[in-house]
Each structure stands twice: as C-alpha cells, then as structure tokens.
Design an enzyme around this catalytic site. Structure first.
Site: not given
Lengths: 370, 322, 337
Positions: C70, C139
């Site tokens: 990322e 998440h």
C-alpha cells in the site's frame, strides 16, 4: 374472468411508479360510471391526480378504500352487471388477492426503448395499437416522455402511440449540435422514419408544440393533425426566470419554486418530481444541451422565429390548448389566430394542461385524432 | 555520449551556485534571519548535479529534507528559492512550503520532502505517468541513507521492478541519518539491497561528478529504453549539520575539514577539468564571481521581499470547488 | 430507470470515466486478479468483485494489479496524479490506511498548498469501510473522520447505488485527492441508476425526507437506516427530516444547519466510533451556530468506543440501526412509545 365482471386497477403513471394511494373516491359503490369519468384521486410519491374510469358500468365494489396504498395493477374497484351476485364479486376479489403477483420490474407497463435515428439515439415509449396514424407526443423544454403519463396510456386505446425524448432530453442523445426548432423537428422526423411512421397525429407541449407546429407547416404530408399544448413560437415573450432557473438551480430547495411556475396549483410539484429533474440535469451533456437550446430558441431572452404568420396557410387540422394562468408562455399568445384553429383555454391552469387537466386534454386529442 | 565544454561549464556553474546558495543560507540562518528548519546540501553538489545533468523537464525528481541542491540542479529559479526560504510571497511556493517542501512541478521537481522516505513511492507514480503517456521521461528519487531504511523505499524498489518502471533511486549516503551513523544503521549494503530486487546498481564516489555522471548516464539510458529501474549508491559528505543549529558533535574531530581538504566536489571537478584541459581557471573563476554576485543579489531581494498576507492563508488548499 | 447494485454502479462509473478520459487508470491489489498466475485472469475484480470485467476491456495497461504494497502504490498513485494521470487507486479496506497514510495526508493532500498552488493532484482512492460483515477489528472501521480532518482531501460517502455512480464520477473528474468510501455491506443493495454518465456535486447534501419534528443527519450506509426509522416514526406521528450530506469534506453546513434549525431537534447518525467523529462535529456546529434554536440536546447514534467486535452477537450490538435511531428520535422529540 367473466365478461360480466370488469376490473379497475391501480394505474401506472410514469415509469417509476410502483404503487399508489387511493386518496379519495369521487363515486360510491353502486354508482353508474362512464368511461372517462373522474372517479378517484390517486397519489404517488411523484404526483397526485384524478383517475378517469377506463370503463363504463356499475361500480359494484370499492376494493381499496380511501387512504390505502397498493401496487400498480392491483384491483381497486369492480364494475359488474346487475346480474352478478355479491357473492360472486366476493369470490372474484378473493381470487384476485390470492393470485396477485406484484411485478416490480415491469409493474405492468411497457418500458422505453432506444431508436437509432439520423438524429442520434432517441428514447421513446411505445404503447397501444390501432389502424390509423399513430399519435406522437413531443414534450417541452427540460421535459421528457414521462410528461405524458396521464395521456399516453389513455389514448393508447385505439391508437398506436409514441412518446419521444427530444435530443438533449430524457434518455436521448445529449448532443444537440447547433439545433434550433428546425433541428428538433428534423429529429422527430428522423424518429418517424426509423419507426416507419408515414404520418402521425402530433401532440406537442411548449417547445414540443412549436416543433409539432413547424412540422404541420412545413411537412404537412407527415402530419395527420397537431394538438399544441401551450406551444412556443406564437409570440416573442417567454419567462426567462423559468428557463434560466431551470438550467441554473442545482439544489432541490432552489429548483422547487422554479418548477412551481409550471402549474396553477404548486402542490402538484412533488418532492420526487424535483428530484427527477435534478437527476436529469446531472446527466453528462444536459447542461450544455439546455443552454444551447436556450440560446438558439430564445436568444437575448426572447423567442426567436415566430410561426404565427404562417398559420393561415396550414393544411392540416391544428388545435391549441392553453392554461389561463400559464407563467411560462403567456396565454395571450393563443389570441388572434385563424378561425380554423380551435383554441381551448382552461381556467386556473398553468403551463401543463395535459397534466393539470388530463381528462379534458385527452378528450380534445381524441376528438381531433379520432 | 560526451560532456561538451558548455555542459562542463554548466555543471560547474550549478555546483558553484548550490555552494554559494547554501553558504549564504547558513550565514543568514546563523544570524537569525531565516525561520524554521533548513538542511543544507553543501558538500554533496556533485551528486545532484551529476544526475540531473542528464534530465530535462519531462523527467521528474523527488528530493529529501536536503533539497536546495536538487532544486538548483533541476533548474529551479534560485531567486524564487531564496524568497521561499525566507517565507516571502514571491517564493517558489508562495511562502507556504519553505525549505522542506520547496518544489517546482513545471521543472519536474516534485518537492523536497519533510517525510524521510516520502519520495520513492511518488517517483514510482511519476515513472508510471511517463511510461503510460509515453513521454520518454524517467523519474528519480533522491534518498538519504536514513530513508534507505524506510519501508516505503523498499516497497518502491519492489514496485518499480515489478512494474518495470523508468525509475532510478539515488541513495545519497552522507554517513549520517541525522546524528546516527549509516555504518551502524544500514544492514548489508545499498548495492546488495538493489541486487536483492534484481535491480542493476552502482556504487560511486559522490564527491566525483564524473563518477556520478557516468553511473547516472547508464541508469537513465536503461530506464529510457524500457530497461527498468536502477539504484545508485552515492557516497558523500555534508559540510553542515543535519539541520542548521546542529552542533555536529557526533562527528569525529577534523572529519569535515579533512573531506573539504581532500575530497571537495568542486575542487575535484576543477582539478580534473583543468588537468584535462577541458576548462580553464579564469573561465571557472568568472563563474564563481557570477554565482557569488547572483546569490548576493537574490539574498538582498529576498530579505526585502513582501510577506504573504492573511488573504493567502486559505488559498491553494483545493483546485476544484470546495 | 434500470435498477443496479451499488457494486454495478461503481463498476459502471469506472468504465465510463475510463472511456471518457484515457488518463484515468485503475490500480490496486487484485483489482483484476490472477496477475502472473497460471490460471484465470481477471479472476477476482477486487475481493468483492467490484472491478470485475474492467481489465479485459481496458487491458492491463490501464488496470494495474499491484503487489500487496500500500505504501508504494498509494504513493505511486499520488505521484502519477501529480504528473498527468488521473489514477483511481483501490485501498482494499480503509483499515489499511495505517500502512499508507503518509502518502495520503502528508503527500497527496498537501502538494497543492505546500507548492504554492502549483500542483494538481487528481487522485481518487476508493476504499471499503464499515461494520456488519463479521470482518472484525481490522477490516470493519469507518475512519472517514480521520480523512475529513485533513485539509486538501475531499471525502465522499455514497449512501446508495445512484449516489455511488454520480459521486464517483465527480471524484474522478475532480482535480483534488478524493477519498471515496464504499460500505462493504451495501454492494448488493439496488437502486435506480441511469445508464448514462452523470455527476453529483460535492458539498451538496441530499434531503431524503422532509419533516417537522426532528432532523436526522446520517452518513453513508446510515442514511438508509435513518430513512427506515423516519418512515416508521411517521406512522406514529413523528415526522423527520433526513439529511444525507453525501460528502464530509466539503460539508454542506448550510443545509445541515438550516434543517436542524427548522426542527430544533437533532439526531446525528454516524457509524464511526463516538469520539471526534462526524456526529461530534455536527453537534458542535449546532451548539456554535444554532444554539438558540435547539429545543433539546443533540443526540448522537454512533458505534462505540471499542474496536469493532467479531462475534455476530457483539457486532450487531455495535452497529447503529433503525431501532436505535427511532429510540433516539423519540427521546429528542419528547415522545415515548
């Protein structure tokens, strides 16, 4: 179903309508009703209007009471001959309720389609069947084929009908090029060519009325008759506050007062109608198209190219409908026309007689189109 | 590819301009005339200039805290730079960025960066733009030995290789990340790290303009020909502290003086071109004089420049409507 | 108008924007899927299939699968945006901002200002957020308040498929970095979505219900719960205005304050943790701007100050719902059951 028992069902007004509320019945059980009679007020999230009976006979049962909401195509009333017993009607209603399946996707109505024409993609809604020339509905500036929700289905009994989206509008191409009135008329002809329509009864509103009139004047072989609802191009005045407000206002709160100029009774403009106009205006190309059409048709804030002078030479039957409190185009534009043109004015009605006085409008169209 | 006399003169001019610029900033900062932090590039000139001599406006670089030299090497206007460092409205960034964020996108200078390791991911993007838009451009991240230990740097090595980007990572290893020695903080070696990612790598003496120039030439040519990324480990020294005001007590006594006497980048350059008869002393002296005068002039102007005002506080936050 | 899911609407917006502008590219982990693998290509289209089918049309030149990295690819997206492309990067779960936040808030968000206005960063970062998926603490977070805090970023929270398509087109055409939050529990939700491309302007709230008694300001998925609550409450004589601000940055303060002032009773529904979130932001705004018009304390319906739990029994307690909103509205309306 016995022929002796006929159904009155919740109508589908506009493509998005899935359910409606019976606001108020105007007739009681046992009343004799006639086709076209205003029998019940129906409200949807988008609009409230009076519903005309599609059939004649004795109204034996009000299945849905005032204040109740049911899906499109749901049985709201039963018309039956005297010979049918109450028990038979009960059984009929029970049977209907037991077997009714709501078709959310279709909700009973036809869906619009796209035609690929010489003028680009034209979206249209086709309904009905009939021997004679079909009826083609042409909306006004900023409108779309849904504007005929109270007219098209009604007039589809006995006629093939098409409601079109003009270029720059609805689901049609947003590329209007340098189109003026002549370009819009060419687009209508291009659509008729694509659909093999040799000749049509044109019903046009406002800018669409001017479009229909131009065709009646210049291509009379393609026009069986023309019903012009508050048509443009019969004078130079036009309320640019409406036009510019329609283009510029991006928020529901600001757009609402603009849309309220369309009608005699502002409460007719529902929240969903405002939302639908906003959704239309957000489509790519719409803003540019609306501005181009405005600049071509109303340069300097005045209507260009009045068709008034040509009216004496009309070769096809033309009638004009106008609301007396029209705030967009002055009702005075319906004055001083050749006697051959029938003019009907509606008291208390604004720029949308086909919605505000749907039953009368439909009657007048039927009278001219046969 | 050879360096012409004009190229050499230009390389010399840029190195001298950087030195003059940084010396002037050092003095002004010491005198309390410059706000905030400044991190000076003096001593490292050959590295930035040796790389950027190969570049033009279609190429992008991302710099470090120590960005003034990279700016000058990448053709940023030293006048606007000086204004910026003084926080003036006419500065390269309108006084909003300052020394640590000095940038000129029109020159492909994507900014000094206040975040150690901030640049490598960005130049992967610039390299992607060049590759996708087929400009023939390359993108270069200058990173210090400190940033060489950041995850962003390793991730960028990997991404540049996986995407086969026209990217070059120049690790300017001045021996110290802030006060911490790179020989302690860096495990393994810079070139071995590059090899681990399958990237060609070069270990060069960053004081030597010609060594840097030659390694950069090869790496940049490879990148322009779709040959993917490379790494250059440029070993060098800084003359001033990590930031101005750093007493540099962590360095050995005499360490800096020894480098200045033996390996000064400008001195090495002068010796080399003089011995080879490529440039003569008077020509370079003239450049020295011109740079000195130019910096004196822009310094005086910057000090007299107008400050931004309240009207500037809230501008330039967004491009589109907000 | 055709009905489409939230997932389809986003997919369609991406395709239309890619057709419209060749500078629009997509990148992210598994956004196509199967890169370099011997089996099926375009195997995933993202973990929940949102970008499925785009790569075969636009090729791998424009749909770039990335390694799991990322920091590098979000930074690369920022760098590419600053140098001529209009990247749409997918940060799979917003929870992963922890490993790339620098690239967003220190780099992309600040280029414009730090560089004196001379940088343009048309970057869109699509990211999944929200609880209700049994996806547990790492998440399931909302986190949009963190991005809303950062000047230079814009933050969009589409509440249904129609909003998603129009707001995403706006995000991609916008010249600033935009965080585009997709609620993972909404991908199968349907709404009427035009086939044609359209844009919904940022910073213009949508008033989804108009009422007289209580104003509910709700964000993202919560708008739907607020609508449901309002419809239920209508039946018992409490009429609510529901406002979907659409974007938290820019925020349509005018509409929010106007609608709150009209009723004087305010409930703010925000799925995020309760401290320093959008609910506190709006409560503070009401206190500062329309204090005199308030007839009751502003009520917040939010998640809790705990990580999002895994167990369905606990997660269901954590997430705001229509019943909680109804109870809050009754409380501020002063009308019990």
């Amino acid at each position: 179903m016995s022929d002796a028992i006929q159904m009155i069902v919740m109508p589908k007004w506009g493509l998005a309508m899935q359910e409606g509320m019976v606001a108020q019945w105007h007739v009681a059980e046992g009343a004799k009703i006639t086709k076209g009679q205003e029998i019940v007020d129906i409200e949807t999230s988008k609009i409230a209007n009076v519903f005309e009976s599609p059939i004649s006979g004795t109204l034996r049962r009000l299945v849905v009471k005032d204040g109740e909401t049911v899906p499109v195509a749901y049985l709201i009333g039963v018309v039956a001959e005297e010979s049918v017993t109450d028990a038979e009607i009960d059984a009929f209603v029970e049977d209907f309720k037991a077997n009714f399946v709501f078709d959310a996707a279709g909700a009973g109505g036809p869906e619009p389609e796209d035609a690929t024409t010489a003028a680009g993609r034209i979206r249209y809604l086709e309904m009905g069947d009939g021997e004679g020339a079909p009826i083609v509905f042409i909306h006004g500036y900023g409108g779309d084929l849904n504007n005929w929700m109270f007219n098209q289905e009604e007039l589809s009994a006995g006629h093939k009908t098409y409601a079109v989206d003009l270029p720059g509008h609805g689901g049609s191409t947003k590329d209007v090029g340098d189109m003026g009135l002549r370009g819009l008329a060419a687009a209508v002809v291009a659509f008729m060519d694509t659909k093999d329509i040799a000749k049509a009864h044109l019903v046009g509103h406002s800018m669409g009325g001017a479009t229909a009139l131009l065709l009646a004047l210049e291509q009379p072989d393609r026009v069986a008759s023309a019903t012009l609802v508050a048509p443009a191009a019969l004078g130079d005045e036009i309320n640019m506050d409406y036009i510019n407000g329609f283009i510029e206002e991006k928020r529901a709160k600001k757009l609402r007062p603009v849309l309220e100029m369309l009608v005699g009774d502002p409460s007719l403009i529902s929240k969903d109608m405002v939302e639908d106009v906003l959704k239309f205006k957000r489509l790519d190309g719409v803003d540019a198209a609306l501005k181009k059409l405005r600049d071509a048709l109303m340069p300097g804030g005045k209507q260009a190219g009045s068709l008034r002078d040509g009216l004496a030479g009309l070769k096809v039957p033309v009638q004009i409908l106008w609301g007396e409190v029209d705030q967009v185009l002055p009702v005075g534009h319906s004055e001083g026309l050749p006697a051959s043109i029938k003019v009907t004015r509606f008291a208390g009605v604004g720029h949308m007689p086909h919605m505000e006085k749907a039953a009368e409008t439909n009657e007048l169209i039927r009278a001219l189109a046969g | 590819m050879q360096l012409s006399r004009d190229d050499l003169l230009e390389a010399y001019r840029k190195m001298r301009m950087i030195r003059e610029f940084e010396d002037a900033v050092h003095e002004e900062f010491s005198a309390g005339n410059i706000p905030g932090f400044v991190h000076l590039y003096a001593g490292e000139e050959a590295s930035g200039v040796g790389v950027c001599m190969h570049l033009d406006d279609r190429d992008a670089i991302a710099s470090t805290h120590r960005g003034h030299g990279h700016c000058i090497a990448k053709n940023c206007d030293e006048r606007a730079m000086m204004f910026e460092i003084f926080g003036r409205k006419e500065g390269l960034c309108g006084g909003k960025g300052g020394s640590m964020h000095i940038a000129d996108m029109s020159k492909g200078m994507m900014g000094a960066n206040g975040i150690v390791g901030g640049g490598p991911p960005l130049i992967c993007g610039a390299a992607l733009s060049a590759k996708y838009l087929k400009t023939g451009g390359v993108a270069i991240a200058f990173v210090g030995d400190g940033a060489s230990n950041q995850g962003t740097t390793f991730e960028s090595y990997n991404l540049a290789k996986v995407w086969n980007l026209p990217a070059i990572f120049v690790v300017e290893d001045n021996g110290y990340a802030e006060s911490t020695a790179s020989k302690w903080s860096v495990a393994g070696s810079q070139v071995d790290r590059a090899k681990g990612f399958g990237m060609p790598s070069y270990d060069v003496d960053g004081h030597d303009f010609f060594a840097v120039w030659e390694a950069a030439r090869e790496a940049i040519e490879r990148a322009r020909n779709d040959g993917g990324p490379s790494l250059i480990h440029s070993r060098l020294n800084r003359y001033y502290g990590h930031f101005e005001g750093d007493a540099i007590s962590y360095k050995a006594p005499g360490e800096i003086e020894k480098v200045k006497a033996e390996k000064d980048a400008i001195m090495l350059f002068r010796n080399r071109v003089s011995e080879a008869g490529l440039l003569d002393g008077p020509a370079m002296d003239a450049v020295d004089k011109a740079c000195r005068e130019r910096i004196a002039q822009v310094l005086a102007e910057a000090k007299a420049g107008a400050m931004p005002t309240e009207a500037d506080l809230l501008t330039d936050v967004y491009t589109s409507a907000y | 108008m055709p009905k489409k899911t939230y997932r389809q609407a986003i997919n369609e917006a991406l395709r239309q924007e890619m057709e419209r502008d060749h500078r629009v590219i997509l990148m992210g982990e598994d956004i196509s899927g199967g890169m370099g693998a011997p089996g099926e290509q375009d195997a995933w289209g993202g973990p929940l299939g949102v970008t499925k089918g785009i790569m075969p049309v636009f090729t791998r030149d424009r749909v770039l699968d990335t390694p799991i990295t990322e920091s590098a690819f979000i930074g690369a997206a920022a760098g590419a945006a600053a140098t001529g492309l209009r990247p749409v990067a997918e940060l799979m779960f917003v929870d992963f901002m922890g490993v790339c936040f620098d690239q967003i808030f220190n780099q992309a968000a600040k280029f414009k200002y730090m560089f004196g206005g001379k940088a343009v960063t048309p970057l869109t970062i699509r990211t999944m957020y929200g609880a209700g998926f049994r996806a547990a603490s790492q998440h399931s977070q909302c986190l949009y308040p963190l991005f809303t805090h950062i000047p230079g970023l814009k933050v969009a929270l589409p509440s249904n498929a129609y909003e998603a398509k129009g707001l995403l087109a706006t995000a991609i055409r916008d010249d600033d970095p935009v965080m585009f939050f997709e609620h993972k529990a909404m991908y199968d939700d349907e709404a009427e979505v035009p086939d044609e491309a359209y844009t919904i302007p940022f910073g213009e709230a949508n008033v989804t219900r108009e009422g007289d008694d209580v104003t509910i300001i709700a964000f993202g998925r919560m708008v739907n719960f607020a609508n449901e609550a309002a419809d239920n409450l209508e039946k018992s004589g409490i009429s609510c205005t529901v406002v979907d601000p659409r974007t938290t940055s820019p925020l349509d303060r005018d509409t929010i304050l106007e609608t709150c002032e009209e009723t004087g009773r305010v409930v703010v529904v925000d799925e995020a943790h309760p401290r320093c979130n959008m609910a506190t932001d709006i409560a503070a705004m009401c206190a500062q701007e329309i204090f005199g018009a308030l007839k009751a304390p502003v009520k917040m319906v939010t998640g809790y100050h705990c990580p999002v739990p895994f167990s369905p029994a606990l997660e269901d307690l954590y997430v705001p719902n229509a019943a909680k909103i109804e109870a809050a509205v009754r409380e501020v309306a002063g009308k019990g059951h």
